[in-house]
Design an enzyme around this catalytic site. Structure first.
Site, mmCIF file in Angstrom:
data_model
loop_
_atom_site.group_PDB
_atom_site.id
_atom_site.type_symbol
_atom_site.label_atom_id
_atom_site.label_comp_id
_atom_site.label_asym_id
_atom_site.label_seq_id
_atom_site.Cartn_x
_atom_site.Cartn_y
_atom_site.Cartn_z
ATOM 1 N N GLY A 40 0.790 -1.221 0.000
ATOM 2 C CA GLY A 40 0.000 0.000 0.000
ATOM 3 C C GLY A 40 0.826 1.277 0.000
ATOM 4 O O GLY A 40 2.021 1.278 -0.314
ATOM 5 N N THR A 145 -8.624 -0.430 1.724
ATOM 6 C CA THR A 145 -8.134 0.214 0.503
ATOM 7 C C THR A 145 -7.413 1.538 0.737
ATOM 8 O O THR A 145 -6.974 2.177 -0.213
ATOM 9 C CB THR A 145 -9.295 0.423 -0.483
ATOM 10 O OG1 THR A 145 -10.434 0.947 0.212
ATOM 11 C CG2 THR A 145 -9.691 -0.896 -1.126
ATOM 12 N N ILE A 186 3.249 15.392 6.668
ATOM 13 C CA ILE A 186 3.854 15.210 5.351
ATOM 14 C C ILE A 186 4.605 16.461 4.919
ATOM 15 O O ILE A 186 5.739 16.393 4.436
ATOM 16 C CB ILE A 186 2.779 14.842 4.315
ATOM 17 C CG1 ILE A 186 2.133 13.500 4.671
ATOM 18 C CG2 ILE A 186 3.364 14.782 2.904
ATOM 19 C CD1 ILE A 186 0.903 13.171 3.838
ATOM 20 N N GLY A 187 3.994 17.619 5.114
ATOM 21 C CA GLY A 187 4.601 18.870 4.694
ATOM 22 C C GLY A 187 5.908 19.167 5.387
ATOM 23 O O GLY A 187 6.901 19.540 4.745
ATOM 24 N N GLU A 189 7.899 17.060 7.066
ATOM 25 C CA GLU A 189 8.915 16.037 6.819
ATOM 26 C C GLU A 189 9.585 16.238 5.468
ATOM 27 O O GLU A 189 10.821 16.303 5.364
ATOM 28 C CB GLU A 189 8.296 14.640 6.895
ATOM 29 C CG GLU A 189 7.972 14.178 8.300
ATOM 30 C CD GLU A 189 7.462 12.749 8.366
ATOM 31 O OE1 GLU A 189 7.229 12.256 9.480
ATOM 32 O OE2 GLU A 189 7.294 12.112 7.298
ATOM 33 N N ASP A 314 -7.426 3.700 6.790
ATOM 34 C CA ASP A 314 -7.727 5.060 6.347
ATOM 35 C C ASP A 314 -9.130 5.239 5.798
ATOM 36 O O ASP A 314 -9.582 6.375 5.633
ATOM 37 C CB ASP A 314 -6.727 5.485 5.268
ATOM 38 C CG ASP A 314 -5.323 5.703 5.824
ATOM 39 O OD1 ASP A 314 -5.128 5.508 7.036
ATOM 40 O OD2 ASP A 314 -4.421 6.062 5.040
ATOM 41 N N HIS A 446 21.782 5.482 32.247
ATOM 42 C CA HIS A 446 22.499 6.746 32.067
ATOM 43 C C HIS A 446 23.791 6.492 31.292
ATOM 44 O O HIS A 446 24.511 5.544 31.590
ATOM 45 C CB HIS A 446 22.838 7.353 33.431
ATOM 46 C CG HIS A 446 23.700 8.578 33.342
ATOM 47 N ND1 HIS A 446 23.201 9.809 32.955
ATOM 48 C CD2 HIS A 446 25.040 8.756 33.554
ATOM 49 C CE1 HIS A 446 24.184 10.699 32.956
ATOM 50 N NE2 HIS A 446 25.306 10.079 33.314
#
Length: 468
Positions: A40, A145, A186-187, A189, A314, A446
């Site tokens: 995908g 999809t 998205i923008g 990155e 999605d 640490h």
């Protein structure tokens, strides 16, 4: 006609994971994939290739900006080869998608290549080159999809100069001036990728802050970092026109006072989000429809209004995240097999893979105030860590929000080095209803970046951080 227990339409993270889990549970499973490669958007033109380019550009930036301070002297000019970066990105994608092919064979999952189109609620036509080549019968069907990039009604995406994230991952040249419409994940990155490689980058965002879905303190800190990296941010600006003129793109926007702003660049990336993709499914034949947002309606078990048809990822409500889709794929397969799985959507983390990385889980301050929750804050700066000073990654902080009375953690928000990995500690803690004091009393190695989580917890639980 061969029949299956479960048929999945779409092989993204939700689809292929649902198929694997179904097979593990003893169900005869098949999957339909429209494209020639599986995985995908995430594996092919999303999560994986964007991280490959982010890593390559980060190495280059470190070589020219950070190596000298570490005493590493590289003789001569340091250059990059964009075509090799793109080729490496594609090699990573190819290796990953081939891994999905292997998993399908390993788990005895039948793969059909073509478009899946409902004939009725138990039968799906497989369409290849516009023709039905066979009909696949299944007791249960999962729609997975995914989504496609959203468009602006007045901007024609020509995939050459006016582009989406798909084209931005395979450019033949570094833009001289990349105009990014949309200051979400998205923008920022992809904007950072090309800024590192020498492009002038301007990000136009309609909201009053970048990454607007996350806690406002993260937005503020990331904006400060991006400005330091010479990325131009135009917030509270509404784009009204995007027009290509030869090899240039003219973008017109208005600020909140209706003042006109005009930008001209050689590329314009439309990154205003994504929308559910259900084209070609012929949902009505199965008794289904979409809502006003283009989503398929479901219940808590991911069932649609047709009992044996499910939808995940999605194409349904919620954040468009690969790991959310995976969890939903597992849930559906387990539910079909008779188990009683569940997902706590409040505990699905969000991550922005800029550098510094941004990560968040649980409630934001804005949400807590809106719901009149009495909360307290513990915050610790990354620059106070020995590990951060050793690596020169000083930007950012960890912020913990906890209930003022019970001390239960309500949200953890962080920006800094390796926060994409650090957020998992927060998810585990919140899954088990931990208090801020619980994290404060756990030993953290640490020197590590994770000590910032402990110090923020100390600040929230007893207001007694050690190192500030």
């Amino acid at each position: 006609m061969e029949s299956y227990d479960v048929l999945i339409i779409g092989s993204g993270p939700g689809g292929y994971v649902a198929a694997i889990r179904g097979s593990q549970l003893g169900m005869k499973t098949a999957i339909i994939e429209k494209y020639s490669t599986m995985g995908g958007t995430c594996l092919n033109v999303g999560c994986i290739p964007s991280k490959a380019l982010l890593d390559s550009s980060h190495h280059y930036e470190d070589a020219i900006k950070k190596l000298p301070e570490h005493g590493i002297d590289i003789k001569g000019e340091i250059n990059f080869d964009l075509s090799k970066m793109i080729a490496r990105k594609q090699a990573v994608v190819d290796q990953t998608t081939k891994g999905i092919d292997f998993l399908m064979k390993k788990n005895d999952i039948k793969v059909f290549n073509g478009i899946g189109s409902f004939k009725d609620n138990n039968n799906v036509d497989l369409i290849v080159n516009g023709k039905v080549v066979e009909t696949i019968n299944s007791k249960n069907i999962i729609i997975a999809t995914g989504s496609k990039p959203s468009k602006l009604p007045f901007a024609e995406i020509d995939k050459e100069r006016i582009i989406t994230s798909t084209e931005a991952l395979s450019l033949k040249e570094v833009p001289k001036h990349l105009i990014v419409v949309g200051g979400g994940v998205i923008g920022v990155e992809l904007g950072q990728v090309y800024s590192r490689l020498g492009a002038k980058v301007s990000i136009i965002e309609y909201q009053d802050r970048i990454i607007p879905s996350m806690d406002s303190s993260l937005s503020k800190e990331l904006a400060k970092v991006l400005k330091k990296q010479k990325i131009e941010l135009l917030l509270s600006h509404k784009v009204s026109s995007i027009v290509r003129n030869g090899n240039l793109v003219n973008v017109l926007a208005y600020d909140k006072n209706e003042k006109e702003v005009s930008l001209q660049g050689d590329y314009c990336l439309i990154a205003i989000g994504r929308k559910p993709y259900t084209e070609g499914l012929n949902l009505k034949a199965a008794g289904l429809d979409i809502n006003e947002r283009g989503q398929i309606e479901i219940n808590e078990n991911m069932q649609t209004q047709v009992e044996n048809i499910y939808a995940i990822g999605d194409v349904v409500r919620g954040d468009m995240l690969a790991h959310k889709a995976e969890d939903e794929g597992v849930l559906v397969s387990e539910f079909i097999s008779g188990q009683k799985p569940h997902i706590d959507y409040n505990l699905i983390p969000g991550v922005v893979y800029t550098w510094p990385e941004v990560a968040s889980v649980g409630k934001t301050e804005e949400e807590l105030r809106l719901n009149n929750v009495d909360y307290k804050i513990g915050q610790f700066p990354m620059r106070a860590l020995g590990r951060s000073r050793a690596s020169s990654d000083l930007d950012g902080f960890v912020k913990i929000l906890a209930d003022k009375k019970s001390d239960e953690i309500l949200g953890i928000h962080m920006i800094g080095a390796r926060c994409a990995d650090l957020i998992s500690e927060a998810v585990v803690a919140m899954e088990f209803k931990a208090s801020a004091e619980d994290i404060a009393r756990i030993s953290h190695a640490h020197p590590t970046y994770s000590e910032a989580v402990k110090e923020a917890a100390l600040s929230a639980s007893e207001n007694r951080p050690i190192h500030i």
